[in-house]
Design a protein around this motif. Structure first.
Motif, PDB file in Angstrom:
ATOM      1  N   PHE A  69       0.830  -1.208   0.000  1.00 29.46           N
ATOM      2  CA  PHE A  69       0.000   0.000   0.000  1.00 29.46           C
ATOM      3  C   PHE A  69       0.864   1.259   0.000  1.00 29.46           C
ATOM      4  CE2 PHE A  69      -2.237   3.337   2.381  1.00 29.46           C
ATOM      5  CZ  PHE A  69      -3.324   3.511   1.556  1.00 29.46           C
ATOM      6  N   TYR A  70       1.868   1.319   0.866  1.00 30.99           N
ATOM      7  CA  TYR A  70       2.687   2.520   1.003  1.00 30.99           C
ATOM      8  C   TYR A  70       3.619   2.760  -0.183  1.00 30.99           C
ATOM      9  CZ  TYR A  70       1.111   2.402   5.854  1.00 30.99           C
ATOM     10  OH  TYR A  70       0.342   2.377   6.993  1.00 30.99           O
ATOM     11  N   SER A  71       3.824   1.773  -1.018  1.00 25.25           N
ATOM     12  CA  SER A  71       4.712   1.970  -2.170  1.00 25.25           C
ATOM     13  C   SER A  71       3.936   2.307  -3.442  1.00 25.25           C
ATOM     14  CB  SER A  71       5.567   0.719  -2.404  1.00 25.25           C
ATOM     15  OG  SER A  71       4.742  -0.369  -2.767  1.00 25.25           O
ATOM     16  N   GLY A  72       2.634   2.390  -3.348  1.00 28.18           N
ATOM     17  CA  GLY A  72       1.806   2.631  -4.527  1.00 28.18           C
ATOM     18  C   GLY A  72       1.314   4.061  -4.634  1.00 28.18           C
ATOM     19  N   PRO A  73       0.151   4.233  -5.236  1.00 25.08           N
ATOM     20  CA  PRO A  73      -0.418   5.565  -5.470  1.00 25.08           C
ATOM     21  C   PRO A  73      -0.626   6.379  -4.192  1.00 25.08           C
ATOM     22  CG  PRO A  73      -1.647   3.891  -6.672  1.00 25.08           C
ATOM     23  CD  PRO A  73      -0.660   3.167  -5.797  1.00 25.08           C
ATOM     24  N   TRP A  74      -0.827   5.709  -3.051  1.00 18.64           N
ATOM     25  CA  TRP A  74      -1.006   6.439  -1.792  1.00 18.64           C
ATOM     26  C   TRP A  74       0.196   7.339  -1.529  1.00 18.64           C
ATOM     27  CZ3 TRP A  74       2.111   6.445   2.484  1.00 18.64           C
ATOM     28  CH2 TRP A  74       1.611   7.117   3.608  1.00 18.64           C
ATOM     29  N   ARG A  75       1.414   6.787  -1.654  1.00 18.19           N
ATOM     30  CA  ARG A  75       2.639   7.557  -1.393  1.00 18.19           C
ATOM     31  C   ARG A  75       2.746   8.747  -2.340  1.00 18.19           C
ATOM     32  NH1 ARG A  75       6.446   5.051   0.992  1.00 18.19           N
ATOM     33  NH2 ARG A  75       8.137   6.257   1.768  1.00 18.19           N
ATOM     34  N   ASP A  76       2.459   8.509  -3.619  1.00 14.02           N
ATOM     35  CA  ASP A  76       2.507   9.600  -4.596  1.00 14.02           C
ATOM     36  C   ASP A  76       1.539  10.716  -4.208  1.00 14.02           C
ATOM     37  OD1 ASP A  76       4.330   8.040  -6.002  1.00 14.02           O
ATOM     38  OD2 ASP A  76       2.808   7.246  -7.371  1.00 14.02           O
ATOM     39  N   GLY A  77       0.363  10.348  -3.712  1.00  8.04           N
ATOM     40  CA  GLY A  77      -0.629  11.337  -3.299  1.00  8.04           C
ATOM     41  C   GLY A  77      -0.161  12.156  -2.109  1.00  8.04           C
ATOM     42  N   ILE A  78       0.510  11.520  -1.156  1.00  9.08           N
ATOM     43  CA  ILE A  78       1.041  12.243   0.010  1.00  9.08           C
ATOM     44  C   ILE A  78       2.078  13.262  -0.450  1.00  9.08           C
ATOM     45  CG2 ILE A  78       2.446  12.018   2.113  1.00  9.08           C
ATOM     46  CD1 ILE A  78      -0.450  11.105   2.507  1.00  9.08           C
ATOM     47  N   VAL A  79       2.998  12.831  -1.293  1.00  6.71           N
ATOM     48  CA  VAL A  79       4.052  13.731  -1.778  1.00  6.71           C
ATOM     49  C   VAL A  79       3.440  14.891  -2.559  1.00  6.71           C
ATOM     50  CG1 VAL A  79       6.074  13.908  -3.284  1.00  6.71           C
ATOM     51  CG2 VAL A  79       5.827  11.939  -1.738  1.00  6.71           C
ATOM     52  N   ARG A  80       2.471  14.589  -3.403  1.00  8.54           N
ATOM     53  CA  ARG A  80       1.809  15.634  -4.186  1.00  8.54           C
ATOM     54  C   ARG A  80       1.080  16.627  -3.284  1.00  8.54           C
ATOM     55  NH1 ARG A  80       0.146  12.043  -7.493  1.00  8.54           N
ATOM     56  NH2 ARG A  80      -1.934  11.843  -6.623  1.00  8.54           N
ATOM     57  N   ARG A  81       0.335  16.109  -2.329  1.00 10.34           N
ATOM     58  CA  ARG A  81      -0.502  16.979  -1.486  1.00 10.34           C
ATOM     59  C   ARG A  81       0.308  17.766  -0.456  1.00 10.34           C
ATOM     60  NH1 ARG A  81      -5.683  18.097  -0.024  1.00 10.34           N
ATOM     61  NH2 ARG A  81      -6.159  18.274   2.187  1.00 10.34           N
ATOM     62  N   TYR A  82       1.312  17.129   0.158  1.00 11.52           N
ATOM     63  CA  TYR A  82       2.019  17.749   1.275  1.00 11.52           C
ATOM     64  C   TYR A  82       3.464  18.134   0.962  1.00 11.52           C
ATOM     65  CZ  TYR A  82      -2.086  15.854   3.488  1.00 11.52           C
ATOM     66  OH  TYR A  82      -3.398  15.550   3.796  1.00 11.52           O
ATOM     67  N   GLY A  83       3.957  17.751  -0.205  1.00 12.81           N
ATOM     68  CA  GLY A  83       5.297  18.158  -0.611  1.00 12.81           C
ATOM     69  C   GLY A  83       6.429  17.493   0.137  1.00 12.81           C
ATOM     70  N   MET A  84       6.187  16.334   0.683  1.00 11.58           N
ATOM     71  CA  MET A  84       7.237  15.612   1.408  1.00 11.58           C
ATOM     72  C   MET A  84       6.936  14.115   1.444  1.00 11.58           C
ATOM     73  SD  MET A  84       6.423  16.197   5.478  1.00 11.58           S
ATOM     74  CE  MET A  84       7.623  14.975   5.928  1.00 11.58           C
ATOM     75  N   GLU A  85       7.991  13.344   1.647  1.00 12.00           N
ATOM     76  CA  GLU A  85       7.829  11.903   1.857  1.00 12.00           C
ATOM     77  C   GLU A  85       7.276  11.678   3.264  1.00 12.00           C
ATOM     78  OE1 GLU A  85       8.473   9.112   0.011  1.00 12.00           O
ATOM     79  OE2 GLU A  85       9.012  10.305  -1.748  1.00 12.00           O
ATOM     80  N   PRO A  86       6.352  10.751   3.422  1.00  8.66           N
ATOM     81  CA  PRO A  86       5.853  10.457   4.771  1.00  8.66           C
ATOM     82  C   PRO A  86       6.898   9.689   5.571  1.00  8.66           C
ATOM     83  CG  PRO A  86       4.944   8.916   3.201  1.00  8.66           C
ATOM     84  CD  PRO A  86       5.725   9.923   2.404  1.00  8.66           C
ATOM     85  N   GLU A  87       6.868   9.885   6.886  1.00  9.01           N
ATOM     86  CA  GLU A  87       7.692   9.084   7.793  1.00  9.01           C
ATOM     87  C   GLU A  87       6.841   7.892   8.201  1.00  9.01           C
ATOM     88  OE1 GLU A  87       8.969   9.381  12.411  1.00  9.01           O
ATOM     89  OE2 GLU A  87       9.262  11.192  11.211  1.00  9.01           O
ATOM     90  N   ILE A  88       7.331   6.674   7.964  1.00 10.30           N
ATOM     91  CA  ILE A  88       6.565   5.462   8.265  1.00 10.30           C
ATOM     92  C   ILE A  88       7.403   4.577   9.179  1.00 10.30           C
ATOM     93  CG2 ILE A  88       5.406   3.428   7.327  1.00 10.30           C
ATOM     94  CD1 ILE A  88       5.242   4.974   4.629  1.00 10.30           C
ATOM     95  N   GLU A  89       6.812   4.187  10.305  1.00  6.00           N
ATOM     96  CA  GLU A  89       7.488   3.300  11.241  1.00  6.00           C
ATOM     97  C   GLU A  89       6.594   2.089  11.486  1.00  6.00           C
ATOM     98  OE1 GLU A  89       9.971   3.648  15.412  1.00  6.00           O
ATOM     99  OE2 GLU A  89       8.650   5.290  14.824  1.00  6.00           O
ATOM    100  N   PHE A  90       7.180   0.891  11.393  1.00  9.79           N
ATOM    101  CA  PHE A  90       6.438  -0.355  11.557  1.00  9.79           C
ATOM    102  C   PHE A  90       6.715  -0.976  12.924  1.00  9.79           C
ATOM    103  CE2 PHE A  90       7.126  -0.016   6.966  1.00  9.79           C
ATOM    104  CZ  PHE A  90       5.837  -0.185   6.494  1.00  9.79           C
ATOM    105  N   PHE A  91       5.659  -1.553  13.506  1.00  6.54           N
ATOM    106  CA  PHE A  91       5.759  -2.233  14.795  1.00  6.54           C
ATOM    107  C   PHE A  91       5.054  -3.578  14.703  1.00  6.54           C
ATOM    108  CE2 PHE A  91       5.828   2.273  15.600  1.00  6.54           C
ATOM    109  CZ  PHE A  91       6.814   2.434  16.558  1.00  6.54           C
ATOM    110  N   THR A  92       5.634  -4.599  15.295  1.00  5.73           N
ATOM    111  CA  THR A  92       4.975  -5.890  15.427  1.00  5.73           C
ATOM    112  C   THR A  92       4.027  -5.819  16.620  1.00  5.73           C
ATOM    113  OG1 THR A  92       6.865  -7.072  14.522  1.00  5.73           O
ATOM    114  CG2 THR A  92       5.339  -8.359  15.871  1.00  5.73           C
ATOM    115  N   VAL A  93       2.820  -6.325  16.445  1.00  9.75           N
ATOM    116  CA  VAL A  93       1.825  -6.322  17.521  1.00  9.75           C
ATOM    117  C   VAL A  93       1.853  -7.693  18.191  1.00  9.75           C
ATOM    118  CG1 VAL A  93      -0.629  -6.104  18.074  1.00  9.75           C
ATOM    119  CG2 VAL A  93       0.394  -4.655  16.298  1.00  9.75           C
ATOM    120  N   PHE A  94       2.114  -7.711  19.497  1.00  8.93           N
ATOM    121  CA  PHE A  94       2.121  -8.967  20.248  1.00  8.93           C
ATOM    122  C   PHE A  94       0.759  -9.259  20.878  1.00  8.93           C
ATOM    123  CE2 PHE A  94       6.800  -7.918  20.890  1.00  8.93           C
ATOM    124  CZ  PHE A  94       7.218  -8.752  19.882  1.00  8.93           C
ATOM    125  N   ALA A  95       0.053  -8.207  21.304  1.00  5.51           N
ATOM    126  CA  ALA A  95      -1.254  -8.387  21.943  1.00  5.51           C
ATOM    127  C   ALA A  95      -2.066  -7.110  21.744  1.00  5.51           C
ATOM    128  CB  ALA A  95      -1.101  -8.689  23.431  1.00  5.51           C
TER     129      ALA A  95
END
Length: 108
Positions: A64-90
């Motif tokens: 999802f984050y590598s597709g059109p969504w990312r392009d839309g963020i850059v277009r709308r806000y003029g910057m790459e989004p900061e994305i941090e991933f976490f594993t959910v244990f519970a």
């Protein structure tokens, strides 16, 4: 299960109301995103906005984050989004009154 926290700085001309209105207009479109379990649309007074996403898998999130969504963020806000991933244990869901163990402790 994966949680992703996404943040980006808003341009000065996008205030709280404009951000809220935009989020309200796009929220229904996230119902059909493959692997997305939930999304919280977030905004702070510091001019930062984004989302807290729950994903079935990291592969779904990365697709999802590598597709059109990312392009839309850059277009709308003029910057790459900061994305941090976490594993959910519970997960505790007070609305549903449930506790779900996503990845159980391993015996020693």
């Amino acid at each position: 299960m994966i949680t992703a926290i996404v943040r980006y700085r808003l341009p000065a001309d996008i205030d709280r109301a404009a951000c809220r209105d935009h989020f309200e207009s796009i929220a229904p479109g996230f119902q059909s995103v493959k692997g997305l379990l939930s999304k919280h649309f977030i905004w702070s007074e510091r001019g930062v906005a984004g989302g807290v996403y729950q994903w079935a898998s990291q592969a779904d999130a990365e697709a999802f984050y590598s597709g059109p969504w990312r392009d839309g963020i850059v277009r709308r806000y003029g910057m790459e989004p900061e994305i941090e991933f976490f594993t959910v244990f519970a997960k505790t869901d007070n609305e549903a009154g449930t506790v779900t163990v996503v990845e159980a402790a391993q015996p020693a």
